[in-house]
Motif scaffolding. Structure first.
Motif, PDB file in Angstrom:
ATOM      1  N   VAL B 107       0.826  -1.202   0.000  1.00 59.62           N
ATOM      2  CA  VAL B 107       0.000   0.000   0.000  1.00 59.62           C
ATOM      3  C   VAL B 107       0.869   1.264   0.000  1.00 59.62           C
ATOM      4  O   VAL B 107       0.592   2.219  -0.709  1.00 59.62           O
ATOM      5  N   PHE B 108       1.928   1.220   0.776  1.00 64.62           N
ATOM      6  CA  PHE B 108       2.802   2.394   0.889  1.00 64.62           C
ATOM      7  C   PHE B 108       3.870   2.458  -0.204  1.00 64.62           C
ATOM      8  O   PHE B 108       4.724   3.322  -0.203  1.00 64.62           O
ATOM      9  N   ARG B 109       3.835   1.530  -1.113  1.00 64.23           N
ATOM     10  CA  ARG B 109       4.824   1.420  -2.198  1.00 64.23           C
ATOM     11  C   ARG B 109       6.251   1.404  -1.644  1.00 64.23           C
ATOM     12  O   ARG B 109       7.146   2.055  -2.184  1.00 64.23           O
ATOM     13  N   ALA B 110       6.424   0.686  -0.553  1.00 65.78           N
ATOM     14  CA  ALA B 110       7.767   0.489  -0.015  1.00 65.78           C
ATOM     15  C   ALA B 110       8.291  -0.857  -0.518  1.00 65.78           C
ATOM     16  O   ALA B 110       7.647  -1.500  -1.369  1.00 65.78           O
ATOM     17  N   ARG B 111       9.457  -1.266   0.004  1.00 66.83           N
ATOM     18  CA  ARG B 111      10.040  -2.531  -0.458  1.00 66.83           C
ATOM     19  C   ARG B 111      10.555  -3.310   0.738  1.00 66.83           C
ATOM     20  O   ARG B 111      10.994  -2.738   1.734  1.00 66.83           O
ATOM     21  N   ILE B 112      10.490  -4.630   0.617  1.00 69.84           N
ATOM     22  CA  ILE B 112      11.138  -5.480   1.616  1.00 69.84           C
ATOM     23  C   ILE B 112      12.553  -5.742   1.109  1.00 69.84           C
ATOM     24  O   ILE B 112      12.739  -6.222  -0.008  1.00 69.84           O
ATOM     25  N   VAL B 113      13.563  -5.438   1.928  1.00 64.99           N
ATOM     26  CA  VAL B 113      14.944  -5.635   1.454  1.00 64.99           C
ATOM     27  C   VAL B 113      15.684  -6.694   2.267  1.00 64.99           C
ATOM     28  O   VAL B 113      16.812  -7.052   1.920  1.00 64.99           O
ATOM     29  N   ASP B 114      15.067  -7.179   3.331  1.00 66.89           N
ATOM     30  CA  ASP B 114      15.709  -8.250   4.100  1.00 66.89           C
ATOM     31  C   ASP B 114      14.599  -9.006   4.821  1.00 66.89           C
ATOM     32  O   ASP B 114      13.619  -8.406   5.283  1.00 66.89           O
ATOM     33  N   LEU B 115      14.781 -10.318   4.877  1.00 63.96           N
ATOM     34  CA  LEU B 115      13.713 -11.125   5.463  1.00 63.96           C
ATOM     35  C   LEU B 115      14.340 -12.285   6.209  1.00 63.96           C
ATOM     36  O   LEU B 115      15.142 -13.034   5.655  1.00 63.96           O
ATOM     37  N   THR B 116      14.024 -12.405   7.491  1.00 65.24           N
ATOM     38  CA  THR B 116      14.445 -13.578   8.256  1.00 65.24           C
ATOM     39  C   THR B 116      13.200 -14.156   8.923  1.00 65.24           C
ATOM     40  O   THR B 116      12.105 -13.577   8.794  1.00 65.24           O
ATOM     41  N   SER B 117      13.380 -15.215   9.662  1.00 66.02           N
ATOM     42  CA  SER B 117      12.203 -15.842  10.269  1.00 66.02           C
ATOM     43  C   SER B 117      11.590 -14.949  11.343  1.00 66.02           C
ATOM     44  O   SER B 117      10.397 -15.014  11.617  1.00 66.02           O
ATOM     45  N   GLU B 118      12.405 -14.064  11.934  1.00 60.34           N
ATOM     46  CA  GLU B 118      11.883 -13.248  13.034  1.00 60.34           C
ATOM     47  C   GLU B 118      11.718 -11.767  12.709  1.00 60.34           C
ATOM     48  O   GLU B 118      11.099 -11.022  13.457  1.00 60.34           O
ATOM     49  N   SER B 119      12.335 -11.331  11.634  1.00 58.34           N
ATOM     50  CA  SER B 119      12.257  -9.904  11.319  1.00 58.34           C
ATOM     51  C   SER B 119      12.288  -9.659   9.819  1.00 58.34           C
ATOM     52  O   SER B 119      12.696 -10.545   9.053  1.00 58.34           O
ATOM     53  N   LEU B 120      11.855  -8.494   9.450  1.00 64.36           N
ATOM     54  CA  LEU B 120      12.084  -8.083   8.065  1.00 64.36           C
ATOM     55  C   LEU B 120      12.394  -6.593   8.030  1.00 64.36           C
ATOM     56  O   LEU B 120      12.074  -5.845   8.939  1.00 64.36           O
ATOM     57  N   MET B 121      13.060  -6.206   6.948  1.00 63.70           N
ATOM     58  CA  MET B 121      13.482  -4.807   6.824  1.00 63.70           C
ATOM     59  C   MET B 121      12.754  -4.168   5.652  1.00 63.70           C
ATOM     60  O   MET B 121      12.714  -4.726   4.563  1.00 63.70           O
ATOM     61  N   ILE B 122      12.174  -2.987   5.927  1.00 62.51           N
ATOM     62  CA  ILE B 122      11.444  -2.268   4.887  1.00 62.51           C
ATOM     63  C   ILE B 122      12.279  -1.075   4.447  1.00 62.51           C
ATOM     64  O   ILE B 122      12.828  -0.348   5.276  1.00 62.51           O
ATOM     65  N   GLU B 123      12.364  -0.878   3.159  1.00 60.84           N
ATOM     66  CA  GLU B 123      13.020   0.322   2.615  1.00 60.84           C
ATOM     67  C   GLU B 123      11.933   1.203   2.024  1.00 60.84           C
ATOM     68  O   GLU B 123      11.089   0.728   1.266  1.00 60.84           O
ATOM     69  N   MET B 124      11.968   2.444   2.403  1.00 58.42           N
ATOM     70  CA  MET B 124      10.936   3.310   1.873  1.00 58.42           C
ATOM     71  C   MET B 124      11.515   4.682   1.537  1.00 58.42           C
ATOM     72  O   MET B 124      12.291   5.267   2.281  1.00 58.42           O
ATOM     73  N   THR B 125      11.106   5.186   0.378  1.00 57.76           N
ATOM     74  CA  THR B 125      11.535   6.521  -0.039  1.00 57.76           C
ATOM     75  C   THR B 125      10.291   7.368  -0.231  1.00 57.76           C
ATOM     76  O   THR B 125       9.291   6.880  -0.754  1.00 57.76           O
ATOM     77  N   GLY B 126      10.356   8.600   0.180  1.00 54.29           N
ATOM     78  CA  GLY B 126       9.198   9.450  -0.049  1.00 54.29           C
ATOM     79  C   GLY B 126       9.289  10.729   0.717  1.00 54.29           C
ATOM     80  O   GLY B 126      10.330  11.049   1.292  1.00 54.29           O
ATOM     81  N   VAL B 127       8.195  11.481   0.699  1.00 56.30           N
ATOM     82  CA  VAL B 127       8.165  12.696   1.493  1.00 56.30           C
ATOM     83  C   VAL B 127       8.014  12.300   2.956  1.00 56.30           C
ATOM     84  O   VAL B 127       7.586  11.190   3.281  1.00 56.30           O
ATOM     85  N   GLU B 128       8.333  13.237   3.812  1.00 50.42           N
ATOM     86  CA  GLU B 128       8.351  12.954   5.240  1.00 50.42           C
ATOM     87  C   GLU B 128       7.014  12.391   5.728  1.00 50.42           C
ATOM     88  O   GLU B 128       6.963  11.400   6.468  1.00 50.42           O
ATOM     89  N   SER B 129       5.922  12.987   5.276  1.00 45.91           N
ATOM     90  CA  SER B 129       4.607  12.598   5.791  1.00 45.91           C
ATOM     91  C   SER B 129       4.274  11.160   5.430  1.00 45.91           C
ATOM     92  O   SER B 129       3.624  10.439   6.192  1.00 45.91           O
TER      93      SER B 129
END
Lengths: 587, 193
Positions: B107-129
């Motif tokens: 929905v936020f047009r972000a990306r998952i850049v890392d994924l493990t069984s317990e965590s994942l990392m989201i990368e997001m670019t955009g305006v502050e809001s």
């Protein structure tokens, strides 16, 4: 001596030299003939190489004085002053002197040694992060860790120090950079042309607006500051004033930028300026600020400052525009150049009515000189300043310390020429006078140099008496001795219910102190003795110290209390009706 | 008001201290500061955002220019500009909650850049809001956000714009040529948000 004469050859032919030799060779190339310094471990390679170069080194007694001497040298001569210190405490001792030069925009290069580059940042013996420490009090600073960078950094430092709004630059050279060798090529080390501040802007339209304001003004006043002297715009300011018949008020650092005897000269403005000067500013309908920065000591309460006046601000530093006082026309550039562009647009004006109004506000005060007043038997600092001015013909360089005597000097010594008053205005550094006077003497050897210092400030750097003797120079010293830290006492009297906490001051017998250094001197207790004593000091071959025992609880009048408006000034109290000074500065 | 300054500074040790020290001295807090290489060799480009009175802009810009290592300063408080921020957000996940995060990221047009069984990392670019929006939604589940790393704002004026300072340095003309001339100041295209 053969080596000394040969050393200039390095400037023309690229030669392999040590970093230390490159340092001196570069200074020589920049026209330096005198430096003020104190040796130590990290700067020893440089001191070792000094003998090969035609530069005179003045050994100071404390590094703070080295910085003040370089400062005094620069103020008196207009050239860049150079101070040298070792790492650690040598470097930190410079800081008060550097800050003094920064606040007053004085071109100065300070060179410090530092520990070898390999151990930088390890808390080595006498290591201190001097480029970090001096960052806010220098115009710029350099850390040099390689011999091949020494010449370039120094040349760049000189360029920065003297360009645009001048200021102090520090070059920190590590010991290994002094010891290593590199090819010295003076020409190749020349910096790129100085980048003018990109916000400098003197538009034709703004010049037109300024000229229009001047044309339409009924009550204009020129405010002349230190920039007049730094820019060398004395003639241009004078032409503007004379052509348009505009009176000129001066800042403390502007004194000498416009002749004191000129009929259009109003005198010093601000906290201890004469009443009519500040009244003229408050009544003015146009202020033409030339190379000044509307310091709080000049404006008093900003919200009540010159409310009726339009303001033209001619200034080389764009960050000063609208900083304290909002102006109507800003001409951002070198004062002399701006005035030369402006003058063709300024025609003759009839200023008689306004000048008459100001004259009337002076009343009898301006014409009644204290020399005509009867001697009450008391010795006032004003007498001393007045006689000093009279006997030196206003031709001496007077170097003041900071406090009451500084203001009395400004009020009673009439400066006709630029660079004849050397004083710490912005930072207000006590202890400045004696070392700065030594620097001034080297900067302008043909002139009589007078130290005017209080008993408090003099003791801060009194050790430099020995420097005077060692260097065999002629300096005249006038101590205005009132047994108090006088200006602080005055504030305590006015604003702290006469609670003279920590201001009474015990001093040594200054005449004996001078004598211990082999400097003759005498104490002066009455007005009748002043002139003779000044004359004796002046004509003595070599330094001379005069200890003027003046009225203990005299105050500087008029005074605008800090934070008050210019017209809310304190006058000399009326109950001292027999006071011989009552009708001079106070009324 | 919020001021945004874009500055070209010499890429040398201590230059950032000089810039930061100026704000310290004026008692102005720096909201965000990003620094990186620019298109010009030897020059870094920084975007600095701070809160100060409207009148302070002129003085800050003039004071920044006084620093010997500062080559150019642009005050883009009112200029049309594109501002972006990059955020890396690490969230704790279970196999059950993972798909819910995937939806959010979509929905936020972000990306998952890392994924493990317990965590994942989201990368997001955009305006502050927009970044604030994602963080807010992620926070609805307490303890889910493990780490947030935000770049601070990066700003670039819209359209063709080369300051007089940079133009005087020469390199501006090359940029002009490669951008197909100076006619692009007009008719700013709306960026895709």
């Amino acid at each position: 001596m053969a080596t000394k004469e040969g050393s200039n050859a390095h400037l023309n032919t690229p030669t392999r030299l040590t970093g230390a030799e490159i340092m001196w060779a570069t200074l020589t190339g920049e026209g330096v003939d005198t430096v003020f310094g104190y040796p130590g471990g990290a700067i020893l390679p440089a001191y070792d190489a000094l003998r090969k170069f035609p530069i005179r080194h003045v050994l100071v007694r404390h590094e703070q004085s080295a910085a003040h001497m370089a400062d005094g040298y620069a103020r008196a001569s207009g050239k860049v002053g150079v101070a040298i210190a070792t790492s650690g405490p040598g470097a930190t001792n410079l800081i008060t002197g550097i800050a003094t030069a920064m606040l007053d925009s004085i071109p100065m290069v300070c060179i410090t040694g530092n520990v070898s580059s390999k151990i930088l940042g390890t808390d080595a013996f006498q290591e201190v992060d001097i480029t970090g420490i001096t960052l806010p009090v220098t115009k710029h600073n350099f850390l040099v860790t390689k011999s091949e960078d020494v010449a370039q950094a120094l040349r760049h430092a000189f360029q920065i120090a003297r360009s645009g709004r001048p200021g102090p630059v520090l070059v920190d050279i590590t010991k290994d950079a002094q010891q290593g060798t590199a090819i010295f090529d003076f020409e190749a080390a020349k910096p790129k042309p100085y980048r003018p501040h990109p916000m400098l802007s003197v538009k034709d339209t703004a010049l037109g607006e300024a000229a229009e304001l001047i044309r339409n003004a009924k009550k204009p006043v020129i405010l002349a500051g230190h920039g007049v002297i730094e820019s060398g715009a004395m003639e241009q300011v004078r032409t503007l004033a004379e052509r348009a018949q505009i009176p000129v008020a001066l800042t403390l650092l502007g004194l000498g930028g416009f002749p004191a005897s000129h009929p259009l000269n109003l005198g010093m403005m601000g906290m201890h300026g004469e009443a009519w000067v500040n009244h003229a500013i408050q009544e003015a309908d146009l202020l033409i600020a030339c190379g000044m920065r509307f310091d709080d000591r000049v404006t008093g309460k900003l919200t009540d400052y010159a409310l009726k006046a339009k303001k033209i601000h001619i200034e080389i530093d764009p960050s000063e525009i609208n900083k304290n006082v909002k102006v109507d026309v800003a001409l951002i550039g070198d004062l002399r150049q701006v005035l030369e562009d402006l003058l063709p647009r300024v025609g003759g004006r009839d200023g008689a009515a306004w000048l008459k109004t100001i004259d009337a506000s002076k009343g009898a005060v301006a014409v009644r000189d204290i020399k005509n007043l009867p001697d009450s038997g008391h010795l006032y600092a004003a007498h001393v300043m007045h006689d000093l001015w009279r006997i030196t013909g206003g031709n001496a360089i007077v170097v003041t310390d900071v406090g009451q005597h500084q203001m009395w000097e400004a009020q009673y010594y009439h400066h006709e020429h630029p660079r004849t008053l050397v004083t710490s205005g912005g930072l207000g550094t006590m202890g400045f006078a004696l070392p700065a006077a030594i620097g001034a003497k080297f900067g302008s050897p043909g002139k009589d140099v007078w130290v005017v210092a209080g008993d408090g400030g003099f003791q801060m750097t009194a050790a430099e008496l020995a420097t005077i003797v060692q260097e065999k120079i002629k300096i005249n010293i006038a101590i205005i001795n009132n047994g108090y830290l006088g200006m602080v006492r005055q504030w305590q009297e006015f604003f702290y219910e006469k609670n003279y906490q920590s201001t009474p001051l015990v001093s040594p017998d200054f005449v004996k102190l001078a004598d211990a250094h082999g400097i003759p001197g005498c104490a002066v207790r009455t007005r009748a003795e002043v002139a003779e004593a000044v004359e004796q000091a002046r004509t003595t071959n070599g330094p001379f110290l005069l200890n003027f025992m003046v009225e203990k609880e005299d105050s500087v009048y008029p005074m605008i209390p800090a934070g008050s408006a210019l017209h809310e000034m304190l006058r000399r109290p009326g109950h001292r009706a027999k006071d011989p000074l009552e009708e001079t500065a106070g009324e | 008001m919020l001021h945004t300054f874009v500055a070209y500074v010499e890429d040398l040790p201590g230059v950032l201290t000089r810039v930061a020290s100026l704000f310290r001295r004026l008692n102005i807090n720096i909201n965000s500061l990003t620094v990186g290489r620019s298109e010009r060799p030897g020059l870094s480009r920084l975007t600095l955002v701070c809160e100060a009175s409207a009148e302070a802009g002129h003085r800050i810009q003039a004071s920044l220019f006084k620093l010997e290592n500062v080559v150019d300063v642009d005050d883009i408080a009112h200029a049309p500009a594109v501002t972006r921020e990059l955020a890396l957000i690490k969230v704790a996940v279970t196999p059950q909650s993972r798909s819910q995060i995937f939806d959010l990221v979509e929905v936020f047009r972000a990306r998952i850049v890392d994924l493990t069984s317990e965590s994942l990392m989201i990368e997001m670019t955009g305006v502050e809001s927009k970044i604030e929006g994602l963080i807010e939604v992620l926070r609805e589940d307490e303890g889910r956000i493990l780490e947030i790393c935000r770049s601070g704002k990066m700003t670039m004026r819209r359209g063709h714009h080369v300051s007089s300072v940079l133009r005087a340095m020469g390199a501006g003309e090359e940029a002009e040529a490669s951008n197909g001339g100076a006619a692009r100041e007009e008719g700013l295209p709306s960026t895709i948000e």
